[in-house]
Design an enzyme around this catalytic site. Structure first.
Site, PDB file in Angstrom:
ATOM      1  N   CYS A   6       0.880   0.833  12.194  1.00 58.43           N
ATOM      2  CA  CYS A   6       0.687   0.270  10.850  1.00 58.43           C
ATOM      3  C   CYS A   6       1.238   1.136   9.724  1.00 58.43           C
ATOM      4  O   CYS A   6       1.209   0.718   8.567  1.00 58.43           O
ATOM      5  CB  CYS A   6      -0.795  -0.012  10.625  1.00 58.43           C
ATOM      6  SG  CYS A   6      -1.519  -0.992  11.946  1.00 58.43           S
ATOM      7  N   HIS A  38      -5.446   1.532   2.594  1.00 59.41           N
ATOM      8  CA  HIS A  38      -5.048   0.910   3.860  1.00 59.41           C
ATOM      9  C   HIS A  38      -6.007  -0.240   4.147  1.00 59.41           C
ATOM     10  O   HIS A  38      -5.582  -1.334   4.493  1.00 59.41           O
ATOM     11  CB  HIS A  38      -5.071   1.953   4.970  1.00 59.41           C
ATOM     12  CG  HIS A  38      -4.614   1.432   6.290  1.00 59.41           C
ATOM     13  ND1 HIS A  38      -3.404   0.806   6.456  1.00 59.41           N
ATOM     14  CD2 HIS A  38      -5.219   1.418   7.513  1.00 59.41           C
ATOM     15  CE1 HIS A  38      -3.259   0.446   7.725  1.00 59.41           C
ATOM     16  NE2 HIS A  38      -4.351   0.788   8.383  1.00 59.41           N
ATOM     17  N   HIS A  55      -3.431  -8.254   7.633  1.00 66.20           N
ATOM     18  CA  HIS A  55      -2.823  -6.978   8.010  1.00 66.20           C
ATOM     19  C   HIS A  55      -1.478  -7.264   8.651  1.00 66.20           C
ATOM     20  O   HIS A  55      -1.408  -7.758   9.786  1.00 66.20           O
ATOM     21  CB  HIS A  55      -3.735  -6.233   8.976  1.00 66.20           C
ATOM     22  CG  HIS A  55      -3.331  -4.812   9.222  1.00 66.20           C
ATOM     23  ND1 HIS A  55      -2.144  -4.276   8.737  1.00 66.20           N
ATOM     24  CD2 HIS A  55      -3.958  -3.799   9.880  1.00 66.20           C
ATOM     25  CE1 HIS A  55      -2.055  -3.008   9.104  1.00 66.20           C
ATOM     26  NE2 HIS A  55      -3.143  -2.700   9.793  1.00 66.20           N
TER      27      HIS A  55
END
Length: 396
Positions: free
Chosen positions: A163, A291, A325
């Site tokens: 990520c 995040h 996400h």
């Protein structure tokens, strides 16, 4: 001494909110999420996803038809937005094709093509002759596709660190330009929906049945999305009024394959590194784009790291309630959102979050706030402790 800043002379993003940065900006300001009940092929998951409309009807045509797959359709679609294609080609003509790098982050690349090919294997187990692993699934294929699409010949590579992938592309570009290897860089990230992530994250019990709720007391997992974004990085004199990359910080805490250090030690190192390269103290940041995946452990660890550095007054939020996400595209997606916050002067309050976890010490903003924003810290933390933080602002 601060590092050499790099201007984002052109940037674009495409995700579940729509095509181009205006679609993302409108959704942020209107507090309209792009998440929807899962309708991706036959995945049949009881969850919400951030799917980009229309990819199924697109194709990658000649002369790059061999690269046709969902991931490269998404990359092509994003490259065509916001005048990015024209800006990249102008940079090619200005510097020479060999002096413009291409660095693309991705988590799973075109793995969907392999998944679909596996379903079509013959009685002997052989994959169909039409399957093209090197042009679709191989991790470097997305960078090579973008390089060929833009007709560039400079340094070209993919970064796949889960990520944080498309946040780390900014660090790679800064190093190449500072070393004199190239004069500009096309950086970005592309990740598309696939069965591996939908079923894989479900098996880890990390996927929520509801739209994700970053930082919420009742958060119970992520919503997976897809997206693509790109930025053209040049020395500040090429675009003196543009938002610029001021600093980056990278770390690898290597605490666990899929869980961050519970105290956020690696995250803290990345943020401090970004501040140092930007020549800023913690009070020099106006907003943090977290995040903030909405998993219990990730959000808690990030909160500890953020509060140790910045205390409890600096506005923070995650924007994954809008996009989901986007995994390997999260870094570039949130870099673009950070640039929009600076240009438009606002802080996006976390979407879907109703009650902030009472154990949190950082200040999670729940409603949009209009205010001047000159600097943003954007966090992207991946599996295995692959952490990257970026500072954006105005050069000089």
């Amino acid at each position: 001494m601060p590092m050499q800043a790099l201007a984002l002379s052109r940037y674009t993003v495409t995700n579940a909110l729509g095509r181009g940065r205006q679609a993302t900006l409108d959704a942020l300001l209107q507090r309209r999420s792009g998440l929807r009940p899962c309708d991706f092929l036959d995945a049949n998951r009881d969850t919400y996803i951030g799917r980009v409309e229309g990819l199924e009807e697109l194709t990658v045509g000649a002369p790059l038809a061999e690269y046709d797959c969902r991931n490269h359709r998404l990359a092509q679609l994003a490259l065509q937005q916001d005048g990015f294609l024209e800006a990249a080609r102008a940079a090619r003509d200005r510097y020479g094709p060999q002096r413009v790098a291409v660095i693309i982050g991705t988590s799973t690349s075109g793995i969907l093509e392999t998944e679909l090919a596996y379903r079509k294997r013959d009685a002997r187990g052989a994959l169909p002759p039409s399957f093209r692993y090197a042009q679709t699934h191989e991790m470097s294929s997305v960078a090579e596709f973008c390089r060929r699409y833009l007709d560039l010949s400079g340094p070209c590579f993919s970064i796949s660190t889960a990520c944080s992938s498309s946040a780390k592309v900014f660090a790679g570009a800064q190093r190449l330009i500072a070393a004199g290897v190239c004069d500009a860089a096309v950086v970005g990230g592309v990740d598309s929906l696939c069965f591996t992530t939908l079923f894989g994250f479900s098996s880890l019990e990390l996927v929520s049945r509801l739209p994700c709720r970053p930082g919420d007391a009742e958060r119970d997992g992520i919503s997976i999305g897809e997206g693509a974004g790109f930025a053209l990085l040049e020395k500040p004199e090429a675009a003196p009024a543009a938002v610029a990359l001021l600093g980056y910080g990278e770390s690898s805490d290597a605490y666990h394959m899929s869980t961050p250090h519970p105290e956020g030690l690696g995250a803290e190192l990345a943020m401090r590194g970004a501040l140092s390269r930007a020549g800023l103290q913690p009070d020099g940041i106006d907003y943090i784009n977290l995040h903030g995946t909405a998993s219990r452990t990730n959000d808690a660890a990030e909160d500890q790291a953020v509060s140790r550095i910045f205390g409890s007054k600096l506005p923070c939020s995650s924007t994954k309630g809008w996009t989901g996400h986007t995994l390997g595209a999260a870094g570039i997606t949130e870099a673009v959102i950070s640039a929009l916050c600076i240009e438009q002067g606002f802080v996006p309050g976390a979407l879907n979050t109703s009650t902030v976890d009472p154990a949190f010490r950082s200040r999670i903003v729940l409603d949009n706030e209009t205010r001047p924003i000159t600097t943003v810290l954007s966090n992207s933390f991946g599996f295995g402790g692959n952490n990257c933080s970026l500072v954006f602002g105005r050069a000089g």
